[in-house]
Design a protein around this motif. Structure first.
Motif, PDB file in Angstrom:
ATOM      1  N   VAL A 147      40.370  34.045  26.527  1.00  0.00           N
ATOM      2  CA  VAL A 147      40.026  34.719  27.692  1.00  0.00           C
ATOM      3  C   VAL A 147      38.796  35.085  28.004  1.00  0.00           C
ATOM      4  CG1 VAL A 147      40.796  36.140  29.715  1.00  0.00           C
ATOM      5  CG2 VAL A 147      42.514  35.283  28.285  1.00  0.00           C
ATOM      6  N   GLN A 148      38.110  35.935  27.054  1.00  0.00           N
ATOM      7  CA  GLN A 148      36.891  36.599  27.210  1.00  0.00           C
ATOM      8  C   GLN A 148      35.858  35.707  27.069  1.00  0.00           C
ATOM      9  OE1 GLN A 148      36.090  39.616  28.275  1.00  0.00           O
ATOM     10  NE2 GLN A 148      33.983  39.894  27.556  1.00  0.00           N
ATOM     11  N   ASN A 149      35.897  34.433  26.063  1.00  0.00           N
ATOM     12  CA  ASN A 149      34.950  33.510  26.122  1.00  0.00           C
ATOM     13  C   ASN A 149      34.842  32.673  27.455  1.00  0.00           C
ATOM     14  OD1 ASN A 149      34.273  33.838  23.493  1.00  0.00           O
ATOM     15  ND2 ASN A 149      35.137  31.915  22.673  1.00  0.00           N
ATOM     16  N   ALA A 150      36.235  32.529  28.097  1.00  0.00           N
ATOM     17  CA  ALA A 150      35.940  31.669  29.383  1.00  0.00           C
ATOM     18  C   ALA A 150      35.198  32.411  30.337  1.00  0.00           C
ATOM     19  CB  ALA A 150      37.340  31.599  29.657  1.00  0.00           C
ATOM     20  N   LEU A 151      35.505  33.949  30.366  1.00  0.00           N
ATOM     21  CA  LEU A 151      34.836  34.770  31.452  1.00  0.00           C
ATOM     22  C   LEU A 151      33.203  34.611  31.127  1.00  0.00           C
ATOM     23  CD1 LEU A 151      37.170  37.883  31.230  1.00  0.00           C
ATOM     24  CD2 LEU A 151      37.115  36.246  33.105  1.00  0.00           C
ATOM     25  N   LEU A 152      32.866  34.766  30.003  1.00  0.00           N
ATOM     26  CA  LEU A 152      31.457  34.568  29.493  1.00  0.00           C
ATOM     27  C   LEU A 152      30.836  33.410  30.200  1.00  0.00           C
ATOM     28  CD1 LEU A 152      31.270  36.556  26.408  1.00  0.00           C
ATOM     29  CD2 LEU A 152      30.045  36.983  28.302  1.00  0.00           C
ATOM     30  N   ALA A 153      31.605  32.338  29.817  1.00  0.00           N
ATOM     31  CA  ALA A 153      31.077  30.974  30.157  1.00  0.00           C
ATOM     32  C   ALA A 153      31.101  30.916  31.835  1.00  0.00           C
ATOM     33  CB  ALA A 153      32.113  29.901  29.542  1.00  0.00           C
ATOM     34  N   CYS A 154      31.840  31.459  32.400  1.00  0.00           N
ATOM     35  CA  CYS A 154      31.923  31.658  33.841  1.00  0.00           C
ATOM     36  C   CYS A 154      30.576  32.204  34.364  1.00  0.00           C
ATOM     37  CB  CYS A 154      33.209  32.333  34.300  1.00  0.00           C
ATOM     38  SG  CYS A 154      34.528  31.207  34.391  1.00  0.00           S
ATOM     39  N   ARG A 155      30.354  33.473  33.518  1.00  0.00           N
ATOM     40  CA  ARG A 155      29.223  34.039  33.895  1.00  0.00           C
ATOM     41  C   ARG A 155      27.828  33.221  33.596  1.00  0.00           C
ATOM     42  NH1 ARG A 155      25.476  35.508  35.631  1.00  0.00           N
ATOM     43  NH2 ARG A 155      24.160  37.320  35.441  1.00  0.00           N
ATOM     44  N   ALA A 156      27.807  32.502  32.568  1.00  0.00           N
ATOM     45  CA  ALA A 156      26.722  31.480  32.248  1.00  0.00           C
ATOM     46  C   ALA A 156      26.717  30.586  33.313  1.00  0.00           C
ATOM     47  CB  ALA A 156      26.985  30.851  30.828  1.00  0.00           C
ATOM     48  N   GLU A 157      27.595  30.036  34.084  1.00  0.00           N
ATOM     49  CA  GLU A 157      27.818  28.944  34.935  1.00  0.00           C
ATOM     50  C   GLU A 157      27.460  29.592  36.206  1.00  0.00           C
ATOM     51  OE1 GLU A 157      27.848  25.791  34.105  1.00  0.00           O
ATOM     52  OE2 GLU A 157      28.770  25.788  32.221  1.00  0.00           O
ATOM     53  N   GLY A 158      27.495  30.775  36.540  1.00  0.00           N
ATOM     54  CA  GLY A 158      27.233  31.236  37.860  1.00  0.00           C
ATOM     55  C   GLY A 158      28.340  31.386  38.734  1.00  0.00           C
ATOM     56  N   LEU A 159      29.442  31.369  37.811  1.00  0.00           N
ATOM     57  CA  LEU A 159      30.863  31.515  38.561  1.00  0.00           C
ATOM     58  C   LEU A 159      31.449  32.720  38.379  1.00  0.00           C
ATOM     59  CD1 LEU A 159      32.607  28.317  36.830  1.00  0.00           C
ATOM     60  CD2 LEU A 159      32.257  28.467  39.342  1.00  0.00           C
ATOM     61  N   GLY A 160      31.893  33.272  39.643  1.00  0.00           N
ATOM     62  CA  GLY A 160      32.595  34.422  39.800  1.00  0.00           C
ATOM     63  C   GLY A 160      34.133  34.244  38.957  1.00  0.00           C
ATOM     64  N   CYS A 161      34.481  35.566  38.603  1.00  0.00           N
ATOM     65  CA  CYS A 161      35.852  35.297  37.777  1.00  0.00           C
ATOM     66  C   CYS A 161      36.271  36.877  37.791  1.00  0.00           C
ATOM     67  CB  CYS A 161      35.679  34.713  36.526  1.00  0.00           C
ATOM     68  SG  CYS A 161      34.680  35.487  35.462  1.00  0.00           S
ATOM     69  N   VAL A 162      37.698  37.073  37.503  1.00  0.00           N
ATOM     70  CA  VAL A 162      38.166  38.226  37.048  1.00  0.00           C
ATOM     71  C   VAL A 162      39.510  37.998  36.251  1.00  0.00           C
ATOM     72  CG1 VAL A 162      39.258  38.392  39.515  1.00  0.00           C
ATOM     73  CG2 VAL A 162      39.015  40.521  37.935  1.00  0.00           C
ATOM     74  N   LEU A 163      39.599  38.625  35.195  1.00  0.00           N
ATOM     75  CA  LEU A 163      40.954  38.953  34.316  1.00  0.00           C
ATOM     76  C   LEU A 163      41.826  39.348  35.232  1.00  0.00           C
ATOM     77  CD1 LEU A 163      40.888  39.864  30.502  1.00  0.00           C
ATOM     78  CD2 LEU A 163      42.873  39.946  32.075  1.00  0.00           C
ATOM     79  N   THR A 164      42.952  38.941  35.450  1.00  0.00           N
ATOM     80  CA  THR A 164      44.141  39.641  35.977  1.00  0.00           C
ATOM     81  C   THR A 164      45.434  39.481  35.409  1.00  0.00           C
ATOM     82  OG1 THR A 164      45.237  37.750  37.745  1.00  0.00           O
ATOM     83  CG2 THR A 164      42.996  38.945  38.239  1.00  0.00           C
ATOM     84  N   THR A 165      46.223  40.477  35.504  1.00  0.00           N
ATOM     85  CA  THR A 165      47.509  40.277  34.523  1.00  0.00           C
ATOM     86  C   THR A 165      48.712  40.724  35.538  1.00  0.00           C
ATOM     87  OG1 THR A 165      46.986  42.635  34.009  1.00  0.00           O
ATOM     88  CG2 THR A 165      46.385  41.033  32.399  1.00  0.00           C
ATOM     89  N   LEU A 166      48.497  40.791  36.875  1.00  0.00           N
ATOM     90  CA  LEU A 166      49.607  41.140  37.750  1.00  0.00           C
ATOM     91  C   LEU A 166      50.690  40.251  37.886  1.00  0.00           C
ATOM     92  CD1 LEU A 166      47.896  43.095  40.717  1.00  0.00           C
ATOM     93  CD2 LEU A 166      49.413  44.129  38.803  1.00  0.00           C
ATOM     94  N   LEU A 167      50.228  38.852  37.474  1.00  0.00           N
ATOM     95  CA  LEU A 167      51.361  37.765  37.745  1.00  0.00           C
ATOM     96  C   LEU A 167      51.965  37.837  36.535  1.00  0.00           C
ATOM     97  CD1 LEU A 167      49.258  34.822  39.263  1.00  0.00           C
ATOM     98  CD2 LEU A 167      51.168  36.074  40.223  1.00  0.00           C
ATOM     99  N   CYS A 168      51.681  38.591  35.365  1.00  0.00           N
ATOM    100  CA  CYS A 168      52.805  38.654  34.112  1.00  0.00           C
ATOM    101  C   CYS A 168      54.081  39.362  34.407  1.00  0.00           C
ATOM    102  CB  CYS A 168      51.934  39.311  33.168  1.00  0.00           C
ATOM    103  SG  CYS A 168      50.359  38.493  32.565  1.00  0.00           S
ATOM    104  N   GLU A 169      53.911  40.193  35.610  1.00  0.00           N
ATOM    105  CA  GLU A 169      55.092  40.877  35.930  1.00  0.00           C
ATOM    106  C   GLU A 169      56.278  39.941  36.561  1.00  0.00           C
ATOM    107  OE1 GLU A 169      52.880  44.895  37.615  1.00  0.00           O
ATOM    108  OE2 GLU A 169      54.022  43.857  38.726  1.00  0.00           O
ATOM    109  N   CYS A 170      55.823  38.805  37.070  1.00  0.00           N
ATOM    110  CA  CYS A 170      56.721  37.925  37.368  1.00  0.00           C
ATOM    111  C   CYS A 170      56.709  36.399  36.877  1.00  0.00           C
ATOM    112  CB  CYS A 170      56.458  37.613  39.053  1.00  0.00           C
ATOM    113  SG  CYS A 170      54.833  37.212  39.361  1.00  0.00           S
ATOM    114  N   GLU A 171      56.746  36.677  35.439  1.00  0.00           N
ATOM    115  CA  GLU A 171      56.492  35.458  34.334  1.00  0.00           C
ATOM    116  C   GLU A 171      57.580  34.489  34.692  1.00  0.00           C
ATOM    117  OE1 GLU A 171      54.809  35.963  30.224  1.00  0.00           O
ATOM    118  OE2 GLU A 171      57.053  35.497  30.031  1.00  0.00           O
ATOM    119  N   PRO A 172      58.635  34.424  34.909  1.00  0.00           N
ATOM    120  CA  PRO A 172      59.696  33.492  35.099  1.00  0.00           C
ATOM    121  C   PRO A 172      59.412  32.612  36.176  1.00  0.00           C
ATOM    122  CG  PRO A 172      60.939  35.579  34.567  1.00  0.00           C
ATOM    123  CD  PRO A 172      59.419  36.007  34.991  1.00  0.00           C
ATOM    124  N   GLU A 173      59.018  33.171  37.276  1.00  0.00           N
ATOM    125  CA  GLU A 173      58.405  32.468  38.543  1.00  0.00           C
ATOM    126  C   GLU A 173      57.267  31.300  38.182  1.00  0.00           C
ATOM    127  OE1 GLU A 173      59.515  35.679  38.820  1.00  0.00           O
ATOM    128  OE2 GLU A 173      59.763  36.077  41.049  1.00  0.00           O
TER     129      GLU A 173
END
Ligand SMILES: Cc1cc2nc3c(=O)[nH]c(=O)nc-3n(C[C@H](O)[C@H](O)[C@H](O)COP(=O)(O)O)c2cc1C
Length: 222
Positions: A147-173
């Motif tokens: 995940v961190q590698n992907a975030l850093l690559a986004c940074r290098a590409e000029g892409l915004g990004c944010v690691l989120t985990t709230l959806l893990c609360e509804c993993e089955p869906e």
């Protein structure tokens, strides 16, 4: 806007912040491919690579992820606001700024051009701290490196990004929506897109002297 290869690694790391206001403009395939390839370079326990990522571009699926995310964000942000009620003014101001950006993300999650949903195989996480009588964290290390590698690559590409985990609360869906097979779990959802405002920039972190010790716990690093 810096593009890939124009930013040094240290500059990328020290300006990789949570960018929650993203434009809906598409992310070109070659760019997305580089981000995913950066994730693939991550180390994992025993090099088992017990992770996969679903790059969600389908409008209906993103829309549904957005609805699920917004529900979770509403209760998280209400809770968070309560927690800081008695905090110093500066903390409250900083938190309110974060919550405003978070509200924006929650309202526009489904319009993000790509959501990266990182999945893990719980059977293969090399969990060496499983018997310590406390919560285990080692398993996460075989996916969050990617995940961190992907975030850093986004940074290098000029892409915004944010690691989120709230959806893990509804993993089955989420699992059903994206066809993720049992027993795979979800570790993070990373919306990515070109920033609406300034994007990445200065971050606020504790100084290394507070975080790192020399030889024994608490001994100053000087
Ligand atoms: C494990 C983890 C979970 C996170 N979950 C969320 C989330 O669900 N929603 C969100 O908006 N930000 C989330 N974040 C982003 C953090 O709030 C952010 O990284 C932190 O506040 C530092 O912000 P900055 O990088 O902009 O300084 C998460 C970050 C981490 C590391």
């Amino acid at each position: 806007m810096p593009t890939v290869n124009e930013i040094g690694l240290y500059a990328a790391m020290s300006t990789l912040r949570a960018v929650r206001r993203l434009r809906p403009d598409p992310v070109p395939d070659p760019v997305l491919r580089r981000v995913l390839e950066a994730a693939s370079w991550a180390p994992t326990g025993g090099n088992v690579q017990p992770w996969r990522v679903v790059a969600v571009r389908d409008e209906a699926r993103k829309q549904r992820l957005g609805e699920l995310y917004a529900e979770r964000w509403a209760s998280y942000s209400a809770q968070h606001r309560k927690l800081i009620a008695d905090a110093p003014e500066s903390v409250r101001e900083r938190t309110e700024r974060m919550l405003a950006a978070g509200n924006y993300l929650a309202e526009h999650f489904g319009e993000t051009p790509v959501v990266l949903v990182f999945c893990f195989d719980p059977r293969n996480m090399a969990i060496t701290d499983a018997k310590q009588g406390r919560i285990s964290v080692v398993g996460g290390a075989s996916i969050y490196t990617a995940v961190q590698n992907a975030l850093l690559a986004c940074r290098a590409e000029g892409l915004g990004c944010v690691l989120t985990t709230l959806l893990c609360e509804c993993e089955p869906e989420v699992r059903e929506l994206l066809g993720i097979p049992e027993p795979w779990g979800t570790a993070a959802a990373v919306p990515i897109g070109y920033p609406l405002l300034r994007g990445h920039g200065p971050i606020s972190r504790r100084p290394v002297e507070k975080l790192a010790f020399l030889d024994t716990w608490g001994r100053a690093w000087r």
